[in-house]
Design a protein around this motif. Structure first.
Motif, short mmCIF file in Angstrom:
data_model
loop_
_atom_site.label_atom_id
_atom_site.label_comp_id
_atom_site.label_asym_id
_atom_site.label_seq_id
_atom_site.Cartn_x
_atom_site.Cartn_y
_atom_site.Cartn_z
N ALA A 284 10.01 -10.07 6.49
CA ALA A 284 10.26 -10.06 5.05
C ALA A 284 9.03 -10.58 4.29
CB ALA A 284 11.49 -10.90 4.72
N PHE A 285 8.43 -11.65 4.78
CA PHE A 285 7.22 -12.19 4.14
C PHE A 285 6.08 -11.16 4.19
CE2 PHE A 285 9.01 -16.57 4.85
CZ PHE A 285 8.97 -16.97 3.52
N MET A 286 5.97 -10.47 5.34
CA MET A 286 4.92 -9.44 5.48
C MET A 286 5.07 -8.36 4.42
SD MET A 286 4.53 -8.71 9.55
CE MET A 286 3.82 -9.90 10.67
N GLY A 287 6.32 -7.99 4.16
CA GLY A 287 6.55 -6.94 3.18
C GLY A 287 6.25 -7.37 1.76
N GLN A 288 6.26 -8.68 1.51
CA GLN A 288 6.06 -9.20 0.16
C GLN A 288 4.59 -9.38 -0.21
OE1 GLN A 288 8.39 -12.80 0.17
NE2 GLN A 288 10.30 -11.69 0.55
N VAL A 289 3.71 -9.50 0.80
CA VAL A 289 2.30 -9.71 0.49
C VAL A 289 1.60 -8.36 0.33
CG1 VAL A 289 2.27 -11.93 1.69
CG2 VAL A 289 1.58 -9.86 2.92
N ASP A 290 0.43 -8.40 -0.28
CA ASP A 290 -0.34 -7.17 -0.51
C ASP A 290 -1.16 -6.78 0.71
OD1 ASP A 290 0.34 -6.86 -3.35
OD2 ASP A 290 -0.83 -8.69 -3.62
N VAL A 291 -1.64 -7.78 1.44
CA VAL A 291 -2.49 -7.50 2.60
C VAL A 291 -2.38 -8.67 3.57
CG1 VAL A 291 -4.55 -8.48 1.50
CG2 VAL A 291 -4.81 -6.82 3.36
N THR A 292 -2.38 -8.35 4.87
CA THR A 292 -2.32 -9.35 5.94
C THR A 292 -3.71 -9.57 6.51
OG1 THR A 292 -0.03 -8.84 6.55
CG2 THR A 292 -1.42 -9.81 8.26
N PHE A 293 -4.03 -10.83 6.84
CA PHE A 293 -5.29 -11.14 7.51
C PHE A 293 -5.01 -11.68 8.91
CE2 PHE A 293 -7.26 -10.48 3.51
CZ PHE A 293 -8.60 -10.23 3.79
N VAL A 294 -5.74 -11.13 9.90
CA VAL A 294 -5.67 -11.59 11.29
C VAL A 294 -7.08 -12.02 11.67
CG1 VAL A 294 -5.06 -10.98 13.66
CG2 VAL A 294 -3.80 -9.96 11.75
N GLY A 313 4.47 -1.50 5.84
CA GLY A 313 3.60 -0.89 4.85
C GLY A 313 2.55 -1.80 4.26
N THR A 314 2.22 -2.89 4.97
CA THR A 314 1.20 -3.82 4.49
C THR A 314 -0.06 -3.66 5.31
OG1 THR A 314 2.88 -5.42 3.79
CG2 THR A 314 0.65 -6.26 4.09
N PRO A 315 -1.18 -3.31 4.69
CA PRO A 315 -2.44 -3.12 5.43
C PRO A 315 -2.97 -4.44 5.99
CG PRO A 315 -2.83 -3.00 3.08
CD PRO A 315 -1.35 -3.06 3.26
N ARG A 361 -2.55 5.29 -0.70
CA ARG A 361 -3.03 6.12 0.42
C ARG A 361 -3.23 5.29 1.68
NH1 ARG A 361 -6.26 8.80 -3.64
NH2 ARG A 361 -8.09 7.59 -3.01
N VAL A 362 -3.72 4.07 1.51
CA VAL A 362 -3.91 3.17 2.66
C VAL A 362 -2.56 2.86 3.29
CG1 VAL A 362 -4.55 0.83 3.35
CG2 VAL A 362 -6.06 2.13 1.85
N GLN A 363 -1.55 2.58 2.50
CA GLN A 363 -0.23 2.29 3.05
C GLN A 363 0.30 3.47 3.85
OE1 GLN A 363 3.65 2.33 0.89
NE2 GLN A 363 3.63 0.11 1.25
N ALA A 364 0.14 4.67 3.31
CA ALA A 364 0.62 5.87 4.01
C ALA A 364 -0.05 6.03 5.37
CB ALA A 364 0.37 7.10 3.14
#
Length: 405
Positions: A284-294, A313-315, A361-364
């Motif tokens: 759920a948190f992943m879906g709420q942010v705009d972008v994830t960093f690893v 759907g989070t890049p 487009r990135v999400q797709a």
């Protein structure tokens, strides 16, 4: 067809991604074969092997036959852990126990995973005409302690033993090209076919709705809060940027570095520490942010969190280390130098500069990328591998159609 899968632990005893991935593999294969799992349980030798059926999989738990059971080894010191793994190099009691189970089951093929608590020498317990596949999920065949290797002399001794018994393996599978290369470069699996089959990341592929035109950004970090995970560098990058660029950073997880990280962040209220959460809550948190960093610094064998983020759907921007590049969509644009706050800062600014349409487009593309990490893909690749080994060994067995049971 009878398949025996071997792994250090099995559900409900889970300490990491290897146990999750092994369970997914075992349960997926029940659509095509009779599946048995050999694993290590918490019982002592006198209790014998315990057997149960879990979701169609026959699970056999061997006594641990060592200093301690790895499922309760979190408090063991480095010396005790090292001695336990040295015993794993050749544990005659465990080898004899495995041989007895294999004779009773009569498998057509053996597929080993992580072998701590069992030892790679159990490969010698199989009959010569039974093909063995080994999937590389960690670096425990290269070092008895951890990776990166901190004791070269001890690691060389350990690798020499692994190298010798690995001649028995017919196929070596890496969950990333990096982890496979690390082992073959060390001389392991000289007689084995070599291929990469990434982990399945179990979850619905359904991008959550986002306001792509909204700025500033909401960033997410999901994982252990430890220095080798690069979370300090992520915090330093954000601290160097104004609120107009970064509105919030969700730090999802626990670890020994949490208090120091909180001190580093000081009074900056943009940082939200969630603590330990359930997989559902993390998603759920992943879906709420705009972008994830690893931002990992150490050599991750795989990048599970990357695919999990894509599924909602989070890049993802990630460090170019270990097996991470194999998991990232468009690595030329979404990887950065590990251990560099400046590199992370540049990627944050890069994503901030994208238009809403570019982000759509990135999400797709990220959602499409997830298709290579599904159960259907896992089953197809493994059945193809098993069929090829059957032809080489001259053994005849039937693989049921995936939808035939």
């Amino acid at each position: 067809m009878k398949i025996v899968i071997v792994n250090s632990l099995y559900t409900p005893h889970i300490i990491g991604g290897a146990e999750i991935s092994t369970q997914i593999l075992a349960e997926t294969l029940t659509a095509a074969a009779e599946v048995h799992v050999l694993t290590v349980g918490p019982q002592r030798k006198h209790a014998g092997t315990e057997t149960e059926v879990i979701n169609g999989v026959n699970v056999h738990r061997l006594p641990y036959n060592n200093l301690y059971w790895i499922g309760e080894g979190g408090g063991a010191g480095t010396l005790k852990k090292t001695v336990r793994r040295l015993i794993d190099l050749y544990n005659p009691v465990q080898i004899r126990t495995v041989r007895g189970l294999l004779d009773r089951i009569g498998p057509d093929l053996i597929h080993t995973q992580n072998l701590s608590g069992l030892g790679a020498a159990i490969w010698t317990a199989a009959k010569p005409d039974v093909p063995i596949v080994h999937t590389l999920r960690d670096y425990s065949l290269l070092s008895p302690v951890s990776s990166p290797i901190s004791n070269p002399a001890l690691a060389r001794t350990y690798q020499a033993s692994s190298r010798g018994v690995s001649k028995r393996v017919a196929a070596a599978v890496g969950i990333s090209s990096h982890i496979l290369r690390r082992h073959t470069d060390a001389g392991l699996f000289p007689n084995a076919a070599r291929l990469v089959i990434p982990n399945v990341v179990d979850g619905e592929i359904a991008g959550q709705a986002k306001d792509f035109d909204r700025k500033p950004l909401r960033l997410g970090y999901f994982g252990r809060i430890e220095p080798e995970k690069g979370v300090r560098e992520l915090a330093e990058a954000v601290l160097a940027l104004p609120r107009e660029v970064v509105e919030r950073v969700v730090i999802c997880g626990e670890g020994g570095f949490r208090e120091k990280l909180a001190e580093l962040c000081g009074g900056d209220d943009r940082f939200q520490f969630t603590g330990k959460v359930t997989p559902k809550e993390a998603r759920a948190f992943m879906g709420q942010v705009d972008v994830t960093f690893v931002p990992s610094i150490w050599e991750e064998p795989f990048g599970r969190v990357i695919i999990e983020s894509y599924q909602v759907g989070t890049p993802v921007y990630a460090s170019e280390v270990g097996g991470i590049p194999d998991a990232v969509w468009n690595p030329g644009s979404y990887l950065f130098k590990p251990g560099s706050a400046e590199a992370i800062k540049a990627k944050i600014l890069e994503y901030h500069a994208l238009t809403g349409e570019e982000k759509r487009r990135v999400q797709a593309e990220c959602l499409k990328h997830c298709g290579g990490f599904t159960k259907a893909s896992l089953l197809e690749k493994h059945l193809g591998l098993y069929a090829g080994l059957a032809k080489q060994s001259g053994r005849a067995f039937a693989l049921a159609a995936a939808d035939g049971r």
